[in-house]
Design a protein around this motif. Structure first.
Motif, PDB file in Angstrom:
ATOM      1  N   TYR A 136       0.949  -1.171  -0.038  1.00  0.00           N
ATOM      2  CA  TYR A 136       0.004   0.049   0.110  1.00  0.00           C
ATOM      3  C   TYR A 136       0.756   1.366   0.148  1.00  0.00           C
ATOM      4  O   TYR A 136       0.154   2.406  -0.063  1.00  0.00           O
ATOM      5  CB  TYR A 136      -0.889   0.056   1.135  1.00  0.00           C
ATOM      6  CG  TYR A 136      -1.928  -1.179   1.157  1.00  0.00           C
ATOM      7  CD1 TYR A 136      -2.809  -1.099   0.013  1.00  0.00           C
ATOM      8  CD2 TYR A 136      -2.233  -2.059   2.120  1.00  0.00           C
ATOM      9  CE1 TYR A 136      -3.653  -2.243  -0.230  1.00  0.00           C
ATOM     10  CE2 TYR A 136      -2.918  -2.857   1.870  1.00  0.00           C
ATOM     11  CZ  TYR A 136      -3.935  -3.234   0.911  1.00  0.00           C
ATOM     12  OH  TYR A 136      -4.576  -4.200   0.720  1.00  0.00           O
ATOM     13  N   ALA A 137       2.297   1.132   0.157  1.00  0.00           N
ATOM     14  CA  ALA A 137       3.039   2.244   0.225  1.00  0.00           C
ATOM     15  C   ALA A 137       3.072   2.924  -1.213  1.00  0.00           C
ATOM     16  O   ALA A 137       3.056   2.161  -2.249  1.00  0.00           O
ATOM     17  CB  ALA A 137       4.306   1.923   0.571  1.00  0.00           C
ATOM     18  N   ASP A 138       3.114   4.143  -1.351  1.00  0.00           N
ATOM     19  CA  ASP A 138       3.418   4.835  -2.662  1.00  0.00           C
ATOM     20  C   ASP A 138       4.572   4.591  -3.341  1.00  0.00           C
ATOM     21  O   ASP A 138       5.626   4.292  -2.392  1.00  0.00           O
ATOM     22  CB  ASP A 138       2.528   6.218  -2.653  1.00  0.00           C
ATOM     23  CG  ASP A 138       3.790   7.176  -1.895  1.00  0.00           C
ATOM     24  OD1 ASP A 138       4.638   7.788  -2.685  1.00  0.00           O
ATOM     25  OD2 ASP A 138       3.759   7.155  -0.654  1.00  0.00           O
ATOM     26  N   GLU A 139       4.700   4.742  -4.427  1.00  0.00           N
ATOM     27  CA  GLU A 139       6.140   4.521  -5.318  1.00  0.00           C
ATOM     28  C   GLU A 139       7.093   5.285  -4.749  1.00  0.00           C
ATOM     29  O   GLU A 139       8.299   4.886  -4.613  1.00  0.00           O
ATOM     30  CB  GLU A 139       5.691   4.499  -6.639  1.00  0.00           C
ATOM     31  CG  GLU A 139       4.751   3.727  -7.311  1.00  0.00           C
ATOM     32  CD  GLU A 139       3.473   3.908  -7.019  1.00  0.00           C
ATOM     33  OE1 GLU A 139       3.022   4.905  -6.653  1.00  0.00           O
ATOM     34  OE2 GLU A 139       2.828   2.986  -7.432  1.00  0.00           O
ATOM     35  N   ALA A 140       6.849   6.721  -4.637  1.00  0.00           N
ATOM     36  CA  ALA A 140       7.986   7.507  -4.125  1.00  0.00           C
ATOM     37  C   ALA A 140       8.503   7.030  -2.804  1.00  0.00           C
ATOM     38  O   ALA A 140       9.714   7.188  -2.815  1.00  0.00           O
ATOM     39  CB  ALA A 140       7.540   9.046  -4.151  1.00  0.00           C
ATOM     40  N   THR A 141       7.815   6.821  -1.923  1.00  0.00           N
ATOM     41  CA  THR A 141       8.245   6.318  -0.426  1.00  0.00           C
ATOM     42  C   THR A 141       8.933   4.969  -0.867  1.00  0.00           C
ATOM     43  O   THR A 141      10.045   5.018  -0.071  1.00  0.00           O
ATOM     44  CB  THR A 141       6.990   6.099   0.155  1.00  0.00           C
ATOM     45  OG1 THR A 141       6.119   7.218   0.531  1.00  0.00           O
ATOM     46  CG2 THR A 141       7.334   5.822   1.661  1.00  0.00           C
ATOM     47  N   LEU A 142       8.195   3.993  -1.503  1.00  0.00           N
ATOM     48  CA  LEU A 142       9.249   2.757  -1.637  1.00  0.00           C
ATOM     49  C   LEU A 142      10.443   2.872  -2.121  1.00  0.00           C
ATOM     50  O   LEU A 142      11.579   2.461  -1.951  1.00  0.00           O
ATOM     51  CB  LEU A 142       8.215   1.883  -2.280  1.00  0.00           C
ATOM     52  CG  LEU A 142       7.396   1.011  -1.673  1.00  0.00           C
ATOM     53  CD1 LEU A 142       6.551  -0.009  -2.706  1.00  0.00           C
ATOM     54  CD2 LEU A 142       8.357  -0.060  -0.791  1.00  0.00           C
ATOM     55  N   ALA A 143      10.510   3.727  -3.231  1.00  0.00           N
ATOM     56  CA  ALA A 143      11.639   3.983  -3.857  1.00  0.00           C
ATOM     57  C   ALA A 143      12.686   4.658  -3.075  1.00  0.00           C
ATOM     58  O   ALA A 143      14.018   4.245  -3.051  1.00  0.00           O
ATOM     59  CB  ALA A 143      11.482   4.888  -4.925  1.00  0.00           C
TER      60      ALA A 143
END
Lengths: 393, 238
Positions: free
Chosen positions: B222-229
């Motif tokens: 559920y984490a957004d991509e920017a946070t995950l990146a």
């Protein structure tokens, strides 16, 4: 991925339309101005929260309606059917709902429902200014790599802040102090070089997709290539290296420093990137024939389709808005064969006559469907046309 | 829209100036106020005025407080060698709620944003530098504008120093060893952090930035991509 049904309310020519689509080829036939393109636009809005024709959201609301609402049911995105709904209220903005839950940010939907459009405006891609090509680049990369869009938006913000600082000092006797400008320059370089590196890495692989796509639609053995013209000499033969690009970025900024102070704006960065398209050694924008322009633009879009398809491991929706009007019969047939093959998922085609499709597509309602679009009581109406009937405007 | 009462219109306009309150909400609130008993309206009005009259800023860390220096700055239990830099008082409260931070704070009062007309001199950045080195000069930093009041810049008798209570209960001043930048991880926050880092570079303090990445108790999917990146970028050995 397929769009199984679409509901449109108060959107352009549509008052209230409900359509169930077939999983492969869907052809919408009707006279000009009845709402065929508007139907494709509605699909595009659901996928990317905006239209594929440059236009203000406000004008998309049907006259005298307070807002518009679009809802689609999609298969092949999640394990169960997924509904996406977009509501736009003038002066209040847009909101996207997935399975009735509102999304925090509109951008969160981008990439989940990939879409590729062929439209008469694709001509601008090869014939007009560089911003068309940057928009094409941003469209693919945003759909394929959501982190790219995030970086790009942050880059734009940093540039805007830096521009404002330069603008405030433009009329003053001294340029902005280093201590004030350096933090923005640092952020600009950090984000901008990530954008450039991402574009370079993308173009590195995309050229193969383009050559493959070109071969599919053009028998003549011409080799299409893309040269990436950015802030430094970067080659698409290799993948992007953000560090090396950042060094080049800083060097270019140092060169342009006095110009930036004088003009009061940022003069270096990916906002000035250009893509040069060539067929063998011929620069398409300057020297290509009308036919070559058309083929090149189609190849770009087809390559976009296959790139997204491979990267997202999901067939994008393919929207073809009046794309066959200027194609000869032979090429139309080749294209229609491709649309029915397993290489392409679901497609939506608008045309003024059904004749060119009736011969090649079996409109049996199971896989392919023919629709007739007309106007009734001043609003668009979309109905399934009888199979094999020669529907025309 | 046309109002039949000028005082209703004034209240709607005043409420609409508040953040996150639009005109419609302001009208709804005004309608509610009209129906409230007089005593409650008076309580609300005096609460609004009191907050302005009685609440002040700590002269050291600039948090909103009822006493100066604030309870955090005057506490004996806290480590005085660490300063955590935040944008607003509400960020300070958020970190306090963790109960895991035992140092002092410094509230900037915002972030650098040319688009909003906010420069370093509109924030408490110079005051931060002066907490680390009291000889840090007053007056606009680096701007070189001639209208800077340079007359009182030289002496070490700094305003915040004399303000500090000299009684027995005033904690001993201790040299600052670490400055933790806890600004928001957006473009303006990053730039402000960079500006502060440049400014404090000559001083002998460790500069750190709070980590960015996945929230605790959050699901990866559920984490957004920017946070995950970002979280991938900052990965560490297990």
């Amino acid at each position: 991925m397929t769009l199984d049904s679409l509901r449109i309310r108060s959107f352009r020519a549509h008052k209230h339309t409900e359509v169930a689509f077939a999983p492969k080829v869907n052809v919408l036939v009707g006279a000009n101005g009845v709402g065929k393109t508007n139907t494709l636009e509605a699909i595009h809005y659901l996928c990317l929260t905006k239209s594929f024709v440059a236009s203000n959201d406000t004008y998309a609301v049907r006259q005298e309606a307070p807002y518009f609402e679009l809802e689609g049911t999609f298969s092949g995105v999640r394990s169960r059917p997924m509904t996406a709904k977009l509501v736009y209220v003038p002066h209040e903005g847009k909101q996207v709902f997935v399975n009735d839950a509102p999304l925090d940010r509109l951008a969160d939907i981008v990439g989940q429902l990939p879409v590729v459009v062929f439209s008469p405006e694709d001509h601008a891609l090869t014939a007009e200014g560089p911003d068309e090509r940057r928009r094409f680049l941003n469209n693919i990369l945003s759909q394929a790599h959501p982190a790219y869009m995030n970086t790009l938006m942050k880059y734009r913000r940093a540039r805007k802040q830096r521009n404002e600082l330069l603008r405030q000092y433009r009329k003053k006797p001294a340029p902005p102090p280093e201590a004030l400008l350096a933090p923005w320059t640092q952020k600009l370089v950090q984000l901008g070089s990530q954008v450039v590196a991402r574009r370079q890495t993308f173009l590195h692989t995309f050229t193969d997709y383009l050559q493959d796509a070109y071969e599919r639609i053009e028998a003549v053995a011409e080799e299409p290539t893309i040269t990436y013209d950015t802030l430094a000499d970067v080659s698409t033969d290799e993948e992007g290296n953000a560090e090396a690009i950042a060094d080049a970025f800083r060097a270019r900024l140092a060169e342009k420093q006095d110009h930036e102070y004088k003009r009061g704006t940022t003069l270096v960065g990916p906002q000035r990137d250009e893509l040069v398209f060539r067929l063998n050694d011929l620069e398409v924008r300057r020297y290509a024939s009308q036919g070559q322009h058309r083929t090149f633009a189609m190849a770009l879009k087809l390559a976009q389709y296959f790139y997204l398809s491979d990267t997202l491991e999901r067939h994008p929706l393919l929207l073809l808005d009046d794309a066959f009007g200027k194609l000869d019969t032979e090429r139309t047939n080749v294209f229609m064969q491709l649309l029915q093959s397993n290489d392409i998922g679901q497609s939506f085609i608008t045309a003024t006559r059904s004749a060119p499709f009736a011969a090649t597509v079996p409109f049996d309602e199971a896989n392919h469907r023919l629709f007739q679009v007309d106007t009734k009581n001043d609003a668009a109406r979309v109905r399934i046309a009888p199979a094999h009937a020669d529907v025309s405007a | 829209m046309q109002f039949t009462s000028e005082s209703v219109e004034t209240l709607v306009e005043e409420l609409a100036k508040l953040p996150t309150i639009g005109r419609k909400t302001a009208q709804r609130l005004t309608n509610h106020v009209l129906k409230m008993p007089r005593a409650e309206v008076e309580a609300l009005a005096s609460a609004l005025v009191d907050v302005k009259d009685q609440v002040m800023q700590c002269s050291t860390c600039f948090v909103v407080t009822d006493q100066d220096p604030c309870p955090i700055c005057s506490s004996h239990r806290r480590s005085r060698a660490t300063i955590c830099v935040v944008e607003e008082s509400s960020d300070l409260l958020a970190i306090e709620r963790t109960g895991d931070y035992n140092g002092l704070y410094h509230v900037l009062g915002g972030v650098i944003s040319p688009l909003d007309g906010v420069g370093p001199d509109d924030l408490r950045i110079r005051e931060l530098a002066q907490r680390i080195d009291p000889s840090f000069p007053d007056g606009p930093s680096g701007d070189g504008a001639p209208d800077a009041p340079s007359s009182d810049a030289a002496p070490d008798a700094d305003a915040s120093d004399t303000d500090a209570p000299e009684g027995d209960d005033a904690p001993e001043p201790v040299p600052v060893e670490e400055v933790i930048l806890a600004v928001n991880p957006n473009v303006e926050g990053d730039t402000t952090a960079y500006y502060i880092a440049q400014l404090l570079e000559p001083f002998d303090v460790a500069l750190t930035r709070i980590a960015r990445g996945l929230p605790i108790g959050g699901d990866l999917e559920y984490a957004d991509e920017a946070t995950l990146a970002r979280a991938l970028e900052g990965r560490g050995a297990v």
